[in-house]
Design a protein around this motif. Structure first.
Motif, short mmCIF file in Angstrom:
data_model
loop_
_atom_site.label_atom_id
_atom_site.label_comp_id
_atom_site.label_asym_id
_atom_site.label_seq_id
_atom_site.Cartn_x
_atom_site.Cartn_y
_atom_site.Cartn_z
N UNK A 41 0.07 54.80 8.21
CA UNK A 41 -1.13 53.99 8.02
C UNK A 41 -1.98 54.54 6.89
N UNK A 42 -2.14 55.84 6.84
CA UNK A 42 -2.91 56.48 5.77
C UNK A 42 -2.25 56.20 4.42
N UNK A 43 -0.91 56.26 4.39
CA UNK A 43 -0.20 56.00 3.13
C UNK A 43 -0.43 54.57 2.64
N UNK A 44 -0.56 53.63 3.58
CA UNK A 44 -0.84 52.25 3.19
C UNK A 44 -2.23 52.13 2.56
N UNK A 45 -3.21 52.77 3.19
CA UNK A 45 -4.57 52.72 2.63
C UNK A 45 -4.61 53.39 1.25
N UNK A 46 -3.84 54.43 1.06
CA UNK A 46 -3.80 55.12 -0.23
C UNK A 46 -3.23 54.23 -1.33
N UNK A 47 -2.36 53.30 -0.96
CA UNK A 47 -1.75 52.41 -1.94
C UNK A 47 -2.67 51.27 -2.37
N UNK A 48 -3.69 50.99 -1.58
CA UNK A 48 -4.65 49.96 -1.95
C UNK A 48 -4.40 48.62 -1.32
N UNK A 49 -5.41 47.75 -1.40
CA UNK A 49 -5.37 46.49 -0.68
C UNK A 49 -4.30 45.54 -1.20
N UNK A 50 -4.01 45.60 -2.51
CA UNK A 50 -2.98 44.70 -3.06
C UNK A 50 -1.61 44.98 -2.45
N UNK A 51 -1.27 46.25 -2.31
CA UNK A 51 0.01 46.62 -1.71
C UNK A 51 0.05 46.28 -0.23
N UNK A 52 -1.10 46.46 0.44
CA UNK A 52 -1.16 46.12 1.86
C UNK A 52 -0.96 44.62 2.04
N UNK A 53 -1.62 43.82 1.20
CA UNK A 53 -1.47 42.37 1.27
C UNK A 53 -0.03 41.95 0.99
N UNK A 54 0.60 42.62 0.02
CA UNK A 54 2.00 42.34 -0.29
C UNK A 54 2.89 42.61 0.93
N UNK A 55 2.59 43.70 1.63
CA UNK A 55 3.37 44.06 2.81
C UNK A 55 3.20 43.00 3.91
N UNK A 56 1.98 42.49 4.06
CA UNK A 56 1.73 41.43 5.04
C UNK A 56 2.57 40.20 4.70
N UNK A 57 2.62 39.86 3.41
CA UNK A 57 3.42 38.73 2.97
C UNK A 57 4.90 38.91 3.27
N UNK A 58 5.40 40.12 3.03
CA UNK A 58 6.81 40.41 3.29
C UNK A 58 7.13 40.28 4.79
#
Length: 224
Positions: A146-163
């Motif tokens: 979870x921490x690694x996701x926050x470190x990557x930023x909101x764009x990457x998190x949103x991309x992961x949600x899309x996937x």
């Protein structure tokens, strides 16, 4: 998660004539889990309402006792609900740490129980709290996914949600009932991460759903 604004109940709480006490059931305002049972007298009840933190009358100490006064694990009042006989009160609260002196979330959790006594849907609120903690205090679990996701930023998190959403749709269309629950679980988890990163809570989402349910020009739940 719920915000701590006290909702006052109609009517007046009645106390037992012989003991001067009334039972107070404490429920997690987010998860719905029953946390503990205590007793309040008139003074403890008034203090609870005035300060917004649960205060009991301790029968063993024979004095008022604010939950968390020594541990820091306070119970912040969200709403109070007096029962039909006006002799018992349900207090919905937000716990700041474990409620039980044993260090467990609830006094009703036993060591031999595999599952805590709460509604399964309430686990989403517990997960949301954990995700928020990872976001605000990443140093506590620096190797956390979870921490690694926050470190990557909101764009990457949103991309992961899309996937995860695409994978969920694929399994649903294919009728892959064996793997669909896992895909939905991945989607819900990453969606909660995205909400936290965006500064939005599930409570706000629930408020929108409830408001839509109330509005006359929107589809009623019975029609969904």
């Amino acid at each position: 998660m719920s915000s701590a604004s006290i909702s006052m109940p109609p009517g007046t709480l009645r106390f037992d004539e012989s003991t001067g006490l009334a039972p107070a059931i404490i429920q997690d305002a987010d998860t719905g889990q029953v946390l503990m049972l205590g007793y309040v007298n008139a003074e403890a009840w008034a203090k609870t309402l005035q300060e917004g933190r649960v205060t009991f009358f301790s029968r063993s100490k024979n004095r008022l006792w604010t939950k968390g006064e020594s541990s820091g694990n306070f119970l912040t009042v969200v709403s109070t609900h007096i029962d039909c006989d006006a002799d018992t009160v349900l207090i919905r609260a937000l716990p700041a740490g474990p409620t039980c002196h044993r260090g467990t979330v609830s006094c009703f959790v036993q060591a031999n129980e595999a599952v805590a006594p709460s509604a399964p849907i309430g686990f989403l609120a517990s997960l949301e709290r954990l995700i928020a903690e990872r976001h605000r205090f990443p140093e506590r679990a620096p190797t956390s996914y979870t921490v690694s996701l926050f470190n990557k930023g909101i764009a990457k998190i949103a991309q992961k949600v899309g996937e995860e959403a695409v994978e969920t749709v694929i399994d649903a269309v294919a009728g892959s009932h064996g793997t669909l629950p896992g895909e939905v679980a991945d989607l819900l988890y990453h969606l909660l991460v995205l909400l936290e990163a965006s500064g939005v809570t599930m409570s706000q989402v629930m408020d929108v759903l409830q408001e839509r349910h109330r509005l006359p020009n929107t589809r009623h739940l019975s029609e969904l």
